[in-house]
Design a protein around this motif. Structure first.
Motif, PDB file in Angstrom:
ATOM      1  N   ILE A 171      -5.204   7.069 -15.565  1.00  0.00           N
ATOM      2  CA  ILE A 171      -4.532   6.857 -17.157  1.00  0.00           C
ATOM      3  C   ILE A 171      -3.483   7.012 -17.725  1.00  0.00           C
ATOM      4  N   GLY A 172      -3.497   8.390 -17.212  1.00  0.00           N
ATOM      5  CA  GLY A 172      -2.198   9.689 -16.810  1.00  0.00           C
ATOM      6  C   GLY A 172      -1.177   8.922 -16.085  1.00  0.00           C
ATOM      7  N   THR A 173      -1.691   8.283 -14.988  1.00  0.00           N
ATOM      8  CA  THR A 173      -0.843   7.762 -13.333  1.00  0.00           C
ATOM      9  C   THR A 173      -0.329   6.726 -15.328  1.00  0.00           C
ATOM     10  N   LEU A 174      -0.563   6.004 -15.530  1.00  0.00           N
ATOM     11  CA  LEU A 174      -0.369   4.796 -16.028  1.00  0.00           C
ATOM     12  C   LEU A 174       1.017   4.521 -17.176  1.00  0.00           C
ATOM     13  N   ASN A 175       0.341   6.008 -17.882  1.00  0.00           N
ATOM     14  CA  ASN A 175       1.003   5.991 -19.102  1.00  0.00           C
ATOM     15  C   ASN A 175       2.942   6.720 -18.746  1.00  0.00           C
ATOM     16  N   SER A 176       1.913   7.238 -17.492  1.00  0.00           N
ATOM     17  CA  SER A 176       3.679   9.039 -17.086  1.00  0.00           C
ATOM     18  C   SER A 176       4.473   7.835 -15.920  1.00  0.00           C
ATOM     19  N   GLY A 177       3.893   7.622 -14.612  1.00  0.00           N
ATOM     20  CA  GLY A 177       5.027   6.805 -14.424  1.00  0.00           C
ATOM     21  C   GLY A 177       5.482   5.730 -14.406  1.00  0.00           C
ATOM     22  N   TYR A 178       4.215   4.453 -14.650  1.00  0.00           N
ATOM     23  CA  TYR A 178       4.047   3.207 -13.969  1.00  0.00           C
ATOM     24  C   TYR A 178       4.039   2.418 -15.637  1.00  0.00           C
ATOM     25  N   ASP A 179       5.170   2.895 -16.760  1.00  0.00           N
ATOM     26  CA  ASP A 179       5.386   2.026 -17.616  1.00  0.00           C
ATOM     27  C   ASP A 179       4.935   0.367 -17.775  1.00  0.00           C
ATOM     28  N   GLY A 180       4.610  -0.437 -18.165  1.00  0.00           N
ATOM     29  CA  GLY A 180       5.101  -1.390 -18.103  1.00  0.00           C
ATOM     30  C   GLY A 180       4.406  -1.993 -16.933  1.00  0.00           C
ATOM     31  N   TYR A 181       2.904  -1.521 -16.565  1.00  0.00           N
ATOM     32  CA  TYR A 181       1.616  -1.972 -15.121  1.00  0.00           C
ATOM     33  C   TYR A 181       0.851  -2.232 -16.251  1.00  0.00           C
ATOM     34  N   GLN A 182      -0.238  -2.329 -15.064  1.00  0.00           N
ATOM     35  CA  GLN A 182      -1.548  -2.986 -15.811  1.00  0.00           C
ATOM     36  C   GLN A 182      -2.357  -2.693 -14.585  1.00  0.00           C
ATOM     37  N   GLY A 183      -3.123  -1.290 -14.786  1.00  0.00           N
ATOM     38  CA  GLY A 183      -3.668  -0.783 -13.672  1.00  0.00           C
ATOM     39  C   GLY A 183      -5.042  -1.803 -13.392  1.00  0.00           C
ATOM     40  N   MET A 184      -5.352  -1.344 -12.492  1.00  0.00           N
ATOM     41  CA  MET A 184      -6.939  -1.805 -11.500  1.00  0.00           C
ATOM     42  C   MET A 184      -6.832  -0.216 -10.646  1.00  0.00           C
TER      43      MET A 184
ATOM     44  N   VAL B 170       1.234  -1.265  -0.364  1.00  0.00           N
ATOM     45  CA  VAL B 170       0.160   0.229  -0.160  1.00  0.00           C
ATOM     46  C   VAL B 170       0.695   1.388   0.216  1.00  0.00           C
ATOM     47  N   VAL B 171       0.761   1.901  -1.228  1.00  0.00           N
ATOM     48  CA  VAL B 171       1.491   3.150  -0.899  1.00  0.00           C
ATOM     49  C   VAL B 171       0.693   4.642  -0.896  1.00  0.00           C
ATOM     50  N   GLY B 172      -0.413   4.092  -1.114  1.00  0.00           N
ATOM     51  CA  GLY B 172      -1.498   5.427  -1.182  1.00  0.00           C
ATOM     52  C   GLY B 172      -0.999   6.812   0.591  1.00  0.00           C
ATOM     53  N   GLY B 173      -1.968   7.627  -0.404  1.00  0.00           N
ATOM     54  CA  GLY B 173      -2.055   8.665   0.512  1.00  0.00           C
ATOM     55  C   GLY B 173      -1.546  10.357   0.191  1.00  0.00           C
ATOM     56  N   ALA B 174      -1.188  11.189   0.663  1.00  0.00           N
ATOM     57  CA  ALA B 174      -1.208  12.571   0.138  1.00  0.00           C
ATOM     58  C   ALA B 174      -0.388  12.703  -1.304  1.00  0.00           C
ATOM     59  N   GLU B 175       0.726  12.326  -0.925  1.00  0.00           N
ATOM     60  CA  GLU B 175       1.558  11.919  -2.420  1.00  0.00           C
ATOM     61  C   GLU B 175       1.517  10.811  -2.732  1.00  0.00           C
ATOM     62  N   ASP B 176       0.987  10.018  -2.746  1.00  0.00           N
ATOM     63  CA  ASP B 176       1.082   8.441  -3.635  1.00  0.00           C
ATOM     64  C   ASP B 176       1.466   8.754  -4.904  1.00  0.00           C
ATOM     65  N   GLY B 177       1.310   9.933  -5.860  1.00  0.00           N
ATOM     66  CA  GLY B 177       1.065  10.165  -7.337  1.00  0.00           C
ATOM     67  C   GLY B 177       0.361   9.326  -8.064  1.00  0.00           C
ATOM     68  N   GLY B 178      -0.810   8.700  -7.276  1.00  0.00           N
ATOM     69  CA  GLY B 178      -2.385   8.607  -7.863  1.00  0.00           C
ATOM     70  C   GLY B 178      -2.085   7.034  -8.223  1.00  0.00           C
ATOM     71  N   ALA B 179      -1.026   6.466  -7.506  1.00  0.00           N
ATOM     72  CA  ALA B 179      -1.207   5.026  -7.312  1.00  0.00           C
ATOM     73  C   ALA B 179      -1.412   5.147  -5.939  1.00  0.00           C
ATOM     74  N   ASP B 180      -2.611   3.997  -5.118  1.00  0.00           N
ATOM     75  CA  ASP B 180      -2.436   2.923  -3.816  1.00  0.00           C
ATOM     76  C   ASP B 180      -2.065   2.327  -3.856  1.00  0.00           C
ATOM     77  N   ILE B 181      -1.894   1.134  -4.322  1.00  0.00           N
ATOM     78  CA  ILE B 181      -1.795   0.090  -4.209  1.00  0.00           C
ATOM     79  C   ILE B 181      -0.562  -0.712  -5.860  1.00  0.00           C
ATOM     80  N   LEU B 182       0.750  -1.416  -4.896  1.00  0.00           N
ATOM     81  CA  LEU B 182       1.620  -1.571  -6.109  1.00  0.00           C
ATOM     82  C   LEU B 182       1.737  -3.395  -6.091  1.00  0.00           C
ATOM     83  N   ALA B 183       1.373  -3.991  -7.413  1.00  0.00           N
ATOM     84  CA  ALA B 183       1.558  -5.200  -6.810  1.00  0.00           C
ATOM     85  C   ALA B 183       1.925  -6.726  -7.808  1.00  0.00           C
ATOM     86  N   ARG B 184       1.858  -7.675  -7.549  1.00  0.00           N
ATOM     87  CA  ARG B 184       2.134  -8.654  -8.675  1.00  0.00           C
ATOM     88  C   ARG B 184       0.806  -9.542  -8.874  1.00  0.00           C
ATOM     89  N   SER B 185       0.685 -10.020 -10.456  1.00  0.00           N
ATOM     90  CA  SER B 185      -0.635 -10.565 -10.650  1.00  0.00           C
ATOM     91  C   SER B 185      -0.289 -11.768  -9.628  1.00  0.00           C
TER      92      SER B 185
END
Length: 173
Positions: free
Chosen positions: A118-131, A77-92
């Motif tokens: 979608i912008g967060t996925l494209n700008s900071g999480y290249d190679g990640y799948q979004g949920m 869990v990485v969420g919070g005020a400064e999370d950059g648009g991502a709340d959780i990171l994981a491996r499926s």
């Protein structure tokens, strides 16, 4: 101190060391299994009405627990005020990197929030799948905006996930 005793008194000190390592690994595994079992029980006791009473942070922790219970690994869990648009990171369960946005709102998520993710996925999480997990679902426009870019989990999908009926997994990239 124990190591010195083993070296002096035991005819095979490496056997003692191997046994100690085996006990430590077995203990680590057992504690992990007990935590997972406790999390499964907590999730089984939670219903949708309780989600509405959670804070945003509690909802993120709940979603992270659902992910762990249903085969996701490296859940953070990485969420919070400064999370950059991502709340959780994981491996499926398939091994894909996944970034999750959680919204525990009283209303449905509008398209501008989906587009921002979608912008967060494209700008900071290249190679990640979004949920995107929304406790009260998405507007029709939001569902159209995000449908082809990520997995959208609405209230009904969340209920199925909590019941173990349907686990959302991003499609293969």
């Amino acid at each position: 101190m124990v190591g010195a005793w083993v070296a002096r008194s035991a005819p095979r000190p490496l056997l003692w060391v191997a046994a100690a390592v085996a006990v430590a690994v077995l203990s680590w595994w057992a504690v992990g299994r007990m935590r997972l079992t406790a999390r499964r029980r907590a999730i089984a006791r939670t219903d949708l009405s309780e989600l509405d009473l959670m804070s945003g942070t509690e909802f993120e922790e709940h979603v992270a627990g659902l992910m762990q219970v249903h085969g996701y690994s490296a859940v953070t869990v990485v969420g919070g005020a400064e999370d950059g648009g991502a709340d959780i990171l994981a491996r499926s369960p398939r091994g894909q990197a996944v970034v999750v946005q959680c919204k525990r709102w009283r209303h449905r998520v509008p398209p501008n929030d989906v587009r921002a993710f979608i912008g967060t996925l494209n700008s900071g999480y290249d190679g990640y799948q979004g949920m995107f997990v929304a406790s009260n679902g998405f507007t029709e426009a939001a569902a159209r905006a995000g449908g082809e870019h990520m997995v959208l989990v609405d209230r009904d999908g969340l209920a199925r996930w909590m019941g173990g009926v349907e686990v959302p997994v991003p499609p293969r990239a």
